[in-house]
Design a protein around this motif. Structure first.
Motif, PDB file in Angstrom:
ATOM      1  N   LEU A  91       0.860  -1.181   0.000  1.00 53.41           N
ATOM      2  CA  LEU A  91       0.000   0.000   0.000  1.00 53.41           C
ATOM      3  C   LEU A  91       0.896   1.230   0.000  1.00 53.41           C
ATOM      4  CD1 LEU A  91      -2.996   0.951   0.186  1.00 53.41           C
ATOM      5  CD2 LEU A  91      -2.626   1.185   2.646  1.00 53.41           C
ATOM      6  N   LEU A  92       0.805   2.036  -1.050  1.00 54.32           N
ATOM      7  CA  LEU A  92       1.568   3.270  -1.166  1.00 54.32           C
ATOM      8  C   LEU A  92       0.611   4.435  -0.960  1.00 54.32           C
ATOM      9  CD1 LEU A  92       3.412   1.154  -2.518  1.00 54.32           C
ATOM     10  CD2 LEU A  92       4.109   2.914  -4.143  1.00 54.32           C
ATOM     11  N   GLN A 133       2.050   7.619 -12.851  1.00 51.08           N
ATOM     12  CA  GLN A 133       2.844   7.118 -13.970  1.00 51.08           C
ATOM     13  C   GLN A 133       4.158   6.508 -13.476  1.00 51.08           C
ATOM     14  OE1 GLN A 133       3.272  10.416 -16.645  1.00 51.08           O
ATOM     15  NE2 GLN A 133       1.100  10.464 -17.173  1.00 51.08           N
ATOM     16  N   ILE A 134       4.783   7.160 -12.505  1.00 50.25           N
ATOM     17  CA  ILE A 134       6.023   6.621 -11.937  1.00 50.25           C
ATOM     18  C   ILE A 134       5.785   5.231 -11.342  1.00 50.25           C
ATOM     19  CG2 ILE A 134       7.681   6.889 -10.032  1.00 50.25           C
ATOM     20  CD1 ILE A 134       7.449   9.938 -10.483  1.00 50.25           C
ATOM     21  N   ILE A 135       4.719   5.115 -10.552  1.00 53.78           N
ATOM     22  CA  ILE A 135       4.403   3.848  -9.899  1.00 53.78           C
ATOM     23  C   ILE A 135       4.120   2.761 -10.932  1.00 53.78           C
ATOM     24  CG2 ILE A 135       2.732   2.666  -8.416  1.00 53.78           C
ATOM     25  CD1 ILE A 135       2.415   5.349  -6.905  1.00 53.78           C
ATOM     26  N   GLN A 183      10.388   4.459  -5.032  1.00 53.41           N
ATOM     27  CA  GLN A 183      10.770   5.471  -4.038  1.00 53.41           C
ATOM     28  C   GLN A 183      11.863   6.393  -4.564  1.00 53.41           C
ATOM     29  OE1 GLN A 183      11.506   2.556  -0.826  1.00 53.41           O
ATOM     30  NE2 GLN A 183       9.899   3.591   0.353  1.00 53.41           N
ATOM     31  N   GLU A 184      12.845   5.831  -5.270  1.00 53.19           N
ATOM     32  CA  GLU A 184      13.928   6.655  -5.825  1.00 53.19           C
ATOM     33  C   GLU A 184      13.407   7.606  -6.897  1.00 53.19           C
ATOM     34  OE1 GLU A 184      16.748   3.786  -7.181  1.00 53.19           O
ATOM     35  OE2 GLU A 184      17.632   3.470  -5.192  1.00 53.19           O
ATOM     36  N   ASP A 207       4.892  13.325   0.202  1.00 52.09           N
ATOM     37  CA  ASP A 207       5.650  12.155   0.636  1.00 52.09           C
ATOM     38  C   ASP A 207       4.896  10.898   0.206  1.00 52.09           C
ATOM     39  OD1 ASP A 207       7.722  10.769   1.740  1.00 52.09           O
ATOM     40  OD2 ASP A 207       7.084  11.025   3.812  1.00 52.09           O
ATOM     41  N   LEU A 208       5.635   9.817   0.028  1.00 49.80           N
ATOM     42  CA  LEU A 208       5.029   8.548  -0.380  1.00 49.80           C
ATOM     43  C   LEU A 208       5.402   7.484   0.643  1.00 49.80           C
ATOM     44  CD1 LEU A 208       3.347   7.403  -2.787  1.00 49.80           C
ATOM     45  CD2 LEU A 208       5.523   6.597  -3.745  1.00 49.80           C
ATOM     46  N   SER A 209       4.430   7.111   1.472  1.00 50.40           N
ATOM     47  CA  SER A 209       4.682   6.076   2.475  1.00 50.40           C
ATOM     48  C   SER A 209       4.395   4.704   1.870  1.00 50.40           C
ATOM     49  CB  SER A 209       3.804   6.295   3.710  1.00 50.40           C
ATOM     50  OG  SER A 209       2.443   6.104   3.404  1.00 50.40           O
ATOM     51  N   VAL A 210       5.145   3.706   2.332  1.00 47.89           N
ATOM     52  CA  VAL A 210       5.031   2.347   1.790  1.00 47.89           C
ATOM     53  C   VAL A 210       4.788   1.364   2.924  1.00 47.89           C
ATOM     54  CG1 VAL A 210       6.186   0.503   0.508  1.00 47.89           C
ATOM     55  CG2 VAL A 210       6.575   2.906  -0.119  1.00 47.89           C
TER      56      VAL A 210
END
Length: 347
Positions: A214-215, A241-243, A281-282, A322-325
């Motif tokens: 879950l992002l 798009q990145i994901i 993430q990068e 921010d993108l939490s994982v």
């Protein structure tokens, strides 16, 4: 008021945005009058704008379905715009195949009317490219052609077209076909990214034998306060798009879905899941500078803040996107499925 309605009608027909000069010419009002009404309507939450160079492009805040008309014949484009404009759809136009792909990337339309014979890239190739892209494959495509041969229909089906109409067509038939597709698709796809929504993708996700993540996109409300609704939607599309691109490039059978809370649910192959998450993430981190290009000199990446304002004493600070994982367990997915069934009334 009648003047406000005229301005809104024009903006609904131009979802990509219109300048004060364009609106003034179309409405018959002076630029000063248009500017006055727009500022008042902005305060009421009816319209918004984004800066483009030294000018502003105004758009309606009302929700409306966007339809891309990709057709090299200008009179036919105008005719379709008139026919569908009466249904309060936002019409986006493209005169060739390459422009059609650009407009899809920029606007993410809800439906595409795609001419077969176009310069630079024909409709079959455009359709094939869109149907191979996870972000656009669910957009309904109705192919338009002047030919009646069965071979053309076969080509369209092979490219992934959802329907076929032969020119000339009846206006009533066009409206019915378009409405049928939009009514069907509206609940299944996220309106911003065009990715499947979680309730409609859970069966597919549960059949997978990979790992689930879950992002969650954090601080989107602060980004919206800083840049506005339109640019926020652009940021969400770019992150989606990145994901998708990272997931599909590294994990061949990856599945990505999107919910209303701007969470992305991923199903990834076990042997490539960690590598896919690391690259996502990068890529996200490297994209932050682009997302905050107007304030990149004021970014504090260590504290994840951006400072806005010229004088330090009066500067406002905003939390960066921010993108939490989080890696999900089977019981998490089961709980999500049960919640989905409850929200759908047990169906």
């Amino acid at each position: 008021m009648e003047a406000e309605k005229t301005l809104l009608d024009h903006l609904l027909l131009h979802p990509q945005g219109a300048s004060i000069s364009d609106i003034a010419i179309a409405s018959g009002h002076t630029r000063a009058t248009v500017a006055k009404y727009l500022e008042r309507m902005k305060a009421q939450g009816k319209v918004e704008y984004r800066d483009v160079g030294k000018s502003k492009l105004w758009t309606s805040s009302q929700s409306h379905k966007k339809i891309l008309v990709a057709e090299d014949d200008a009179p036919i484009r105008r005719l379709i715009s008139v026919i569908l404009g009466k249904e309060n759809y936002g019409i986006i136009e493209a005169a060739d195949g390459e422009e059609a792909l650009e407009k899809v990337s920029e606007e993410m339309p809800d439906l595409i009317l795609l001419d077969v014979m176009m310069p630079k890239m024909n409709g079959y190739e455009v359709c094939d490219r869109l149907k191979k892209n996870a972000l656009t494959r669910k957009i309904p495509i109705i192919m338009l052609t002047a030919k009646r041969e069965m071979t053309d229909k076969v080509h369209g089906v092979k490219a992934g077209a959802d329907d076929y109409m032969t020119k000339p067509f009846e206006p009533a038939e066009l409206r019915v076909r378009v409405k049928a597709f939009l009514d069907k698709e509206v609940k299944e796809r996220h309106p911003i990214t065009n990715l499947p929504r979680i309730p409609y993708a859970l069966p597919l996700l549960q059949k997978g034998h990979g790992e689930m993540y879950l992002l969650s996109l954090q601080n989107l409300d602060q980004y919206k306060r800083l840049y506005g609704h339109a640019k926020t939607n652009e940021a969400v599309r770019l992150i989606a798009q990145i994901i998708v691109h990272c997931a599909e490039r590294i994990s061949a059978k990856g599945v990505v879905v999107h919910d209303e809370g701007n969470n992305f649910l991923l199903s990834l192959q076990k042997d490539s899941a960690e590598a896919a998450i690391k690259e996502i993430q990068e890529e996200f981190d490297s994209t932050l500078l682009f997302l905050y290009e107007k304030h990149y000199e004021s970014l504090d990446l260590k504290r994840k803040l951006v400072f806005v304002g010229e004088e330090s004493a009066r500067q406002e600070k905003y939390l960066l996107l921010d993108l939490s994982v989080r890696k999900l367990q089977k019981e998490d997915v089961a709980t999500m499925a049960a919640l989905t069934r409850a929200l759908q009334g047990g169906r």
